[in-house]
Design a protein around this motif. Structure first.
Motif, PDB file in Angstrom:
ATOM      1  N   UNK A 128       0.855  -1.185   0.000  1.00 19.90           N
ATOM      2  CA  UNK A 128       0.000   0.000   0.000  1.00 19.90           C
ATOM      3  C   UNK A 128       0.885   1.227   0.000  1.00 19.90           C
ATOM      4  N   UNK A 129       0.376   2.286  -0.572  1.00 17.53           N
ATOM      5  CA  UNK A 129       1.111   3.542  -0.616  1.00 17.53           C
ATOM      6  C   UNK A 129       1.534   3.925   0.793  1.00 17.53           C
ATOM      7  N   UNK A 130       2.780   4.319   0.938  1.00 13.89           N
ATOM      8  CA  UNK A 130       3.334   4.642   2.256  1.00 13.89           C
ATOM      9  C   UNK A 130       2.631   5.821   2.920  1.00 13.89           C
ATOM     10  N   UNK A 131       1.873   6.592   2.161  1.00 17.54           N
ATOM     11  CA  UNK A 131       1.141   7.737   2.715  1.00 17.54           C
ATOM     12  C   UNK A 131      -0.336   7.438   2.947  1.00 17.54           C
ATOM     13  N   UNK A 132      -0.765   6.202   2.713  1.00 12.76           N
ATOM     14  CA  UNK A 132      -2.171   5.835   2.869  1.00 12.76           C
ATOM     15  C   UNK A 132      -2.426   5.402   4.317  1.00 12.76           C
ATOM     16  N   UNK A 133      -2.451   6.387   5.212  1.00 15.56           N
ATOM     17  CA  UNK A 133      -2.579   6.110   6.640  1.00 15.56           C
ATOM     18  C   UNK A 133      -3.822   5.302   7.019  1.00 15.56           C
ATOM     19  N   UNK A 134      -4.992   5.577   6.441  1.00 14.06           N
ATOM     20  CA  UNK A 134      -6.158   4.750   6.814  1.00 14.06           C
ATOM     21  C   UNK A 134      -5.967   3.272   6.475  1.00 14.06           C
ATOM     22  N   UNK A 135      -5.416   2.970   5.311  1.00 14.21           N
ATOM     23  CA  UNK A 135      -5.189   1.571   4.940  1.00 14.21           C
ATOM     24  C   UNK A 135      -4.138   0.937   5.852  1.00 14.21           C
ATOM     25  N   UNK A 136      -3.078   1.669   6.127  1.00 14.68           N
ATOM     26  CA  UNK A 136      -2.021   1.143   6.999  1.00 14.68           C
ATOM     27  C   UNK A 136      -2.586   0.809   8.370  1.00 14.68           C
ATOM     28  N   UNK A 137      -3.372   1.708   8.938  1.00 11.30           N
ATOM     29  CA  UNK A 137      -3.990   1.456  10.248  1.00 11.30           C
ATOM     30  C   UNK A 137      -4.893   0.229  10.203  1.00 11.30           C
ATOM     31  N   UNK A 138      -5.660   0.112   9.120  1.00 10.56           N
ATOM     32  CA  UNK A 138      -6.551  -1.039   8.970  1.00 10.56           C
ATOM     33  C   UNK A 138      -5.750  -2.337   8.956  1.00 10.56           C
ATOM     34  N   UNK A 139      -4.715  -2.402   8.113  1.00  9.34           N
ATOM     35  CA  UNK A 139      -3.937  -3.641   7.993  1.00  9.34           C
ATOM     36  C   UNK A 139      -3.245  -4.004   9.304  1.00  9.34           C
TER      37      UNK A 139
END
Length: 169
Positions: A128-139
């Motif tokens: 995931x894009x390193x700036x996609x904070x919502x996706x990172x938090x989800x994962x």
């Protein structure tokens, strides 16, 4: 909400959701021809149809009373981006933004993980894009761990992506 395996009749809906989510997630300050050309060439019903027919792809859609609102695609033909990872990659995972927070993402992810577990995969990974904070938090909240970095390439441009893995115990 119903989860089901994608069929050929879903190709245009999946392509439309892909465009909607990709543009909304990554193009925060406007749409240039560079990105528009990429999106319109990449997310087509024809390419989506080919993915649905490909036996190395497992695609599950979430469908409400009005149509498809999200999907996940697991590829079993990916080259591991980090040594030690399996060939199983969550290659695409999109839920329409207006449907976030309804549990659709968790249910789609569970279906993807169940599929990989059924295939006896040791792990599944995604980027995931390193700036996609919502996706990172989800994962991270779903048990994935950050295992590396890579770059997503469009023509000669590269964009930093994080690699996350979910290991089956």
């Amino acid at each position: 909400m119903t989860l089901r395996t994608a069929d050929i009749s879903d190709a245009s809906s999946i392509a439309a959701i892909s465009i909607e989510v990709w543009v909304g997630t990554y193009l925060k300050r406007g749409v240039t021809a560079f990105f528009a050309d990429y999106v319109l060439a990449e997310f087509t019903p024809t390419k989506t149809n080919a993915l649905i027919r490909d036996p190395d792809q497992f695609i599950v859609v979430s469908e409400n009373e009005d149509g498809i609102d999200g999907f996940v695609r697991v590829s079993s033909a990916s080259l591991a981006a980090v040594d030690g990872l399996s060939k199983y990659e969550i290659a695409t995972f999109y839920v329409q933004p207006r449907h976030h927070g309804k549990g659709i993402g968790k249910r789609l992810l569970a279906a993807a993980l169940d599929h990989c577990r059924d295939q006896a995969a040791a792990c599944v990974w995604l980027t995931t894009n390193a700036e996609n904070d919502p996706a990172i938090s989800f994962y991270l909240g779903q048990g994935f761990e950050h295992v590396g970095e890579t770059h997503f390439a469009i023509k000669d441009e590269g964009y930093l992506n994080n690699i996350y893995a979910y290991r089956f115990d």
